[in-house]
Motif scaffolding. Sequence first.
Motif, PDB file in Angstrom:
ATOM      1  N   LEU A   1      -8.521  20.636   6.810  1.00 22.43           N
ATOM      2  CA  LEU A   1      -7.353  21.071   7.579  1.00 22.43           C
ATOM      3  C   LEU A   1      -6.982  22.537   7.353  1.00 22.43           C
ATOM      4  CD1 LEU A   1      -5.133  17.930   6.925  1.00 22.43           C
ATOM      5  CD2 LEU A   1      -6.435  18.479   9.001  1.00 22.43           C
ATOM      6  N   TYR A   2      -7.324  23.077   6.189  1.00 20.64           N
ATOM      7  CA  TYR A   2      -6.933  24.457   5.850  1.00 20.64           C
ATOM      8  C   TYR A   2      -8.057  25.404   6.247  1.00 20.64           C
ATOM      9  CZ  TYR A   2      -5.125  28.415   3.213  1.00 20.64           C
ATOM     10  OH  TYR A   2      -4.630  29.646   2.853  1.00 20.64           O
ATOM     11  N   ARG A   3      -7.721  26.362   7.117  1.00 18.78           N
ATOM     12  CA  ARG A   3      -8.735  27.296   7.604  1.00 18.78           C
ATOM     13  C   ARG A   3      -8.283  28.743   7.465  1.00 18.78           C
ATOM     14  NH1 ARG A   3      -9.901  22.707  10.292  1.00 18.78           N
ATOM     15  NH2 ARG A   3     -12.050  22.312  10.868  1.00 18.78           N
ATOM     16  N   ARG A   4      -7.347  28.992   6.584  1.00 24.04           N
ATOM     17  CA  ARG A   4      -6.841  30.346   6.377  1.00 24.04           C
ATOM     18  C   ARG A   4      -7.563  30.986   5.198  1.00 24.04           C
ATOM     19  NH1 ARG A   4      -0.876  30.907   8.000  1.00 24.04           N
ATOM     20  NH2 ARG A   4      -0.660  29.343   9.603  1.00 24.04           N
ATOM     21  N   ASN A   5      -7.176  32.212   4.889  1.00 28.46           N
ATOM     22  CA  ASN A   5      -7.752  32.940   3.766  1.00 28.46           C
ATOM     23  C   ASN A   5      -6.676  33.119   2.692  1.00 28.46           C
ATOM     24  OD1 ASN A   5      -8.753  34.859   1.977  1.00 28.46           O
ATOM     25  ND2 ASN A   5      -9.849  35.972   3.575  1.00 28.46           N
TER      26      ASN A   5
ATOM     27  N   PRO B   1       3.896  22.796   5.372  1.00 29.14           N
ATOM     28  CA  PRO B   1       2.772  22.117   6.039  1.00 29.14           C
ATOM     29  C   PRO B   1       1.431  22.827   5.794  1.00 29.14           C
ATOM     30  CG  PRO B   1       4.614  22.370   7.551  1.00 29.14           C
ATOM     31  CD  PRO B   1       4.955  23.158   6.327  1.00 29.14           C
ATOM     32  N   ILE B   2       1.457  24.146   5.691  1.00 29.22           N
ATOM     33  CA  ILE B   2       0.236  24.900   5.427  1.00 29.22           C
ATOM     34  C   ILE B   2      -0.293  24.556   4.036  1.00 29.22           C
ATOM     35  CG2 ILE B   2      -0.714  27.229   5.070  1.00 29.22           C
ATOM     36  CD1 ILE B   2       1.436  28.164   7.185  1.00 29.22           C
TER      37      ILE B   2
ATOM     38  N   PHE C   1      -3.693  22.755   2.758  1.00 28.00           N
ATOM     39  CA  PHE C   1      -4.549  23.322   1.720  1.00 28.00           C
ATOM     40  C   PHE C   1      -4.893  22.264   0.670  1.00 28.00           C
ATOM     41  CE2 PHE C   1      -5.106  25.285  -2.435  1.00 28.00           C
ATOM     42  CZ  PHE C   1      -6.125  26.182  -2.175  1.00 28.00           C
ATOM     43  N   TRP C   2      -3.867  21.634   0.103  1.00 30.33           N
ATOM     44  CA  TRP C   2      -4.112  20.681  -0.978  1.00 30.33           C
ATOM     45  C   TRP C   2      -4.758  19.390  -0.486  1.00 30.33           C
ATOM     46  CZ3 TRP C   2      -4.925  21.927  -5.659  1.00 30.33           C
ATOM     47  CH2 TRP C   2      -4.376  23.106  -6.155  1.00 30.33           C
ATOM     48  N   GLU C   3      -4.488  18.996   0.741  1.00 27.07           N
ATOM     49  CA  GLU C   3      -5.174  17.812   1.281  1.00 27.07           C
ATOM     50  C   GLU C   3      -6.658  18.126   1.470  1.00 27.07           C
ATOM     51  OE1 GLU C   3      -4.606  14.383   4.712  1.00 27.07           O
ATOM     52  OE2 GLU C   3      -3.379  16.200   4.825  1.00 27.07           O
TER      53      GLU C   3
END
Length: 148
Positions: free
Chosen positions: A60-64, A45-46, A50-52
């Motif tokens: 949607l992706y807020r990580r490093n 899901p992560i 990321f790819w979405e």
Amino acid sequence: MNGDLKDRSDVALLVEEFYRRAFADPLIGPIFTHIAKMDLVRHLPIMCDFWETVLFSAGLYRRNALQMHLVLNARFPLQQEHFERWLTLWAANVDEHFAGEKADLAKIQATRIAGSIHRRLEGRSGSDFETLKPRRAREEESADARGI
């Protein structure tokens, strides 16, 4: 002819099939399974987020992503061949399932991301344009080369 990526379900198909291939790959599979010990159920899901975000600006992706690769690289140095295999598997997977503007973008962005992360892991700039130098630096290098 395959259609283009349109939504989250297409991204999920792409990401799930990619990781199936990557986990089975003799070169990079052990990095995922034995070094990173990736929990695929939690990770998928992560990566879809990321790819979405990359393909559809979903936010949607807020990580490093770089930080995670820095930690992995400290445990097992990632080499050019690992990034090349990742890209080969990714592009083949995209081409097998999709065709169109977003599919092309998925391959272009994967190339950019892999290159940037690899350069950063080597302690260099993440930019594709790191070799461009200001005129003054080029002139100084030219003068040095001529022995001036």
